[in-house]
Design an enzyme around this catalytic site. Structure first.
Site, short mmCIF file in Angstrom:
data_model
loop_
_atom_site.label_atom_id
_atom_site.label_comp_id
_atom_site.label_asym_id
_atom_site.label_seq_id
_atom_site.Cartn_x
_atom_site.Cartn_y
_atom_site.Cartn_z
N GLY A 144 0.94 -0.97 -0.25
CA GLY A 144 -0.01 -0.40 0.11
C GLY A 144 0.73 1.85 -0.06
O GLY A 144 0.71 2.15 -0.39
N CYS A 155 19.60 0.89 12.76
CA CYS A 155 19.30 0.32 12.31
C CYS A 155 17.75 -0.43 11.97
O CYS A 155 17.44 -0.46 13.38
CB CYS A 155 20.51 -0.55 11.75
SG CYS A 155 20.56 -2.20 12.55
N CYS A 206 -7.67 -10.92 9.08
CA CYS A 206 -6.81 -9.50 8.17
C CYS A 206 -6.03 -8.49 8.40
O CYS A 206 -7.32 -7.65 10.03
CB CYS A 206 -6.71 -9.59 6.63
SG CYS A 206 -8.38 -8.81 6.59
N CYS A 246 18.76 -2.13 15.73
CA CYS A 246 18.71 -1.92 16.88
C CYS A 246 17.32 -1.82 17.53
O CYS A 246 17.13 -1.60 18.43
CB CYS A 246 19.29 -0.36 15.69
SG CYS A 246 21.38 0.02 16.01
N LYS A 292 3.45 -8.87 -8.00
CA LYS A 292 3.27 -7.01 -7.85
C LYS A 292 4.48 -6.70 -8.58
O LYS A 292 4.42 -5.11 -9.25
CB LYS A 292 4.09 -7.01 -6.15
CG LYS A 292 2.43 -6.91 -5.46
CD LYS A 292 2.33 -6.69 -4.44
CE LYS A 292 1.40 -7.64 -3.62
NZ LYS A 292 1.09 -7.01 -2.31
N CYS A 301 23.92 -3.12 19.60
CA CYS A 301 23.19 -3.31 18.42
C CYS A 301 23.76 -5.15 18.35
O CYS A 301 24.90 -5.63 18.53
CB CYS A 301 23.06 -3.53 17.39
SG CYS A 301 22.29 -3.71 15.76
N ASP A 306 9.63 -7.23 -3.95
CA ASP A 306 8.46 -7.60 -3.33
C ASP A 306 8.10 -9.07 -4.16
O ASP A 306 8.15 -9.33 -5.47
CB ASP A 306 7.25 -6.97 -3.77
CG ASP A 306 6.22 -7.27 -3.14
OD1 ASP A 306 5.48 -8.38 -2.37
OD2 ASP A 306 5.56 -6.47 -1.93
N CYS A 311 26.36 -2.95 11.93
CA CYS A 311 26.24 -1.92 12.14
C CYS A 311 26.67 -1.36 13.17
O CYS A 311 27.63 0.19 13.15
CB CYS A 311 24.41 -2.26 12.62
SG CYS A 311 24.13 -0.35 13.88
#
Length: 380
Positions: free
Chosen positions: A95, A190, A214, A193, A139, A267, A116, A272
């Site tokens: 969306g 990130c 849903c 994190c 998609k 992290c 996707d 990272c």
């Protein structure tokens, strides 16, 4: 294609006229009918515009970039055409992602990388992007089909890039709130994190889906979040305005909270932590460069003096400080009218002036005279 079909019809007509055997005419007529149908189908297919080599600021109806290049003409963006040099990866063509991809395509981004794993379903038709005829397509394929028609200048690919700055976004399951977040390796948090609760708890997301249940989905909320996401992306790429590190959206209260998401020193992602160290080591050089840039901009502003932003000021528009008194133009009063025109009503200054005593006495006498005339009419 239409030209080729027309030429084929002309050839069939010539062939029919050259044939002496009438029994062959029926076969020619069938071919002509099929070509007519193909011609009709070709006309119903949307016409895709040709590619544009260079962005132009020319203000004509046929220029797809005139309103975008106006940002450069107005001084908002220094060089809008630079947008063609950038590549943006959109992970998740749902969306928000599908609307963000469409906005970036309309803005003329150079390359769009789409990712996707899902397919288009009828349940996706409440979104702002997919069409019923695309049901069953992946998609990414459906997005490439639609976006290519919108702007053929954008290079569209389905893949993923790593170790890049990211703009992350999300919408809540009740569809009434969302957020966008800037992720710069080593500088901001990130995904590991500050992970979402579902990810942090280690629950398999596939077990959360139940038959007949849903999440809610509103195209309005997704459209707002997608707009904020792309606006932040454009500011980051083209270097104008303030880039929000984190911006929330609560549609029930029209509330937009903002904050800075710092990286987590503990992290769980080793990459990272390494990028955090590199960011800290490069901080002195980065601060020195920022200071030099500010000093250069200050010097340039001082050298420019009072030069106007736009030299070709066709309408003689000027900006004054709110604290400064209004100055008259060409030595005349701001309330002065051109020669030959008069005011029907008094000006505000004249209206506030107290009337002279003589004028007041004259008005009283007029009222007394009018009263006497009315009494005389009633007596008659």
């Amino acid at each position: 294609m239409e030209v080729e079909l027309k030429e084929m019809l002309d050839d069939l007509l010539s062939l029919r006229q050259s044939l002496s055997d009438p029994s062959l005419h029926a076969s020619i007529d069938k071919l002509q009918l099929r070509v007519d149908r193909l011609t009709h189908l070709a006309k119903s297919v949307p016409v895709r515009r040709s590619k544009v080599k260079d962005m132009s600021a020319e203000v004509v109806d046929s220029n797809p970039y005139s309103r975008l290049m106006a940002l450069q003409r107005m001084g908002i963006v220094e060089n809008y055409e630079r947008i063609r040099e950038f590549s943006v990866a959109v992970v998740g063509i749902g969306g928000v992602g599908s609307v963000a991809a469409e906005m970036l395509t309309r803005c003329g981004i150079g390359r769009l990388l789409l990712y996707d794993y899902d397919k288009v379903e009828l349940a996706n038709m409440n979104r702002l992007f997919f069409r019923p005829d695309q049901v069953g397509m992946t998609k990414t394929d459906a997005a490439v089909q639609t976006l290519s028609d919108i702007n053929p200048d954008v290079v569209l690919e389905a893949c993923n890039e790593l170790n890049q700055a990211w703009m992350e976004s999300g919408v809540s399951e009740d569809a009434v709130s969302g957020h966008i977040q800037l992720l710069i390796p080593g500088e901001t948090a990130c995904f590991a994190c500050a992970p979402p609760l579902v990810v942090a708890s280690g629950v398999d997301e596939r077990t959360l889906k139940r038959e007949g249940v849903c999440a809610a989905s509103l195209p309005t909320t997704m459209g707002v979040v997608a707009g904020l996401l792309v606006q932040n992306t454009l500011k980051f790429l083209l270097g104008f305005g303030h880039v929000s590190p984190y911006l929330g959206y609560n549609s029930l209260k029209d509330f937009f909270p903002t904050m800075t998401m710092k990286p987590n020193p503990q992290c769980s992602n080793a990459a990272c932590l390494e990028q955090q160290k590199e960011y800290i080591l490069a901080k002195p050089a980065r601060d020195a460069a920022a200071k030099a840039k500010m000093e250069a901009e200050a010097a340039a502003a001082a050298a420019a003096g009072d030069m106007p932003l736009h030299v070709d000021n066709e309408w003689n528009i000027s900006i004054v400080d709110d604290n400064e008194p209004a100055k008259s133009i060409c030595g005349t009063s701001s309330d002065a009218l051109p020669e030959g025109l008069t005011r029907e009503l008094p000006s505000a200054d004249e209206f506030q002036k107290p009337q002279a005593s003589g004028a007041t006495d004259s008005a009283i006498d007029d009222l007394e005279d009018l009263r006497r005339q009315l009494e005389a009419l009633n007596a008659a």
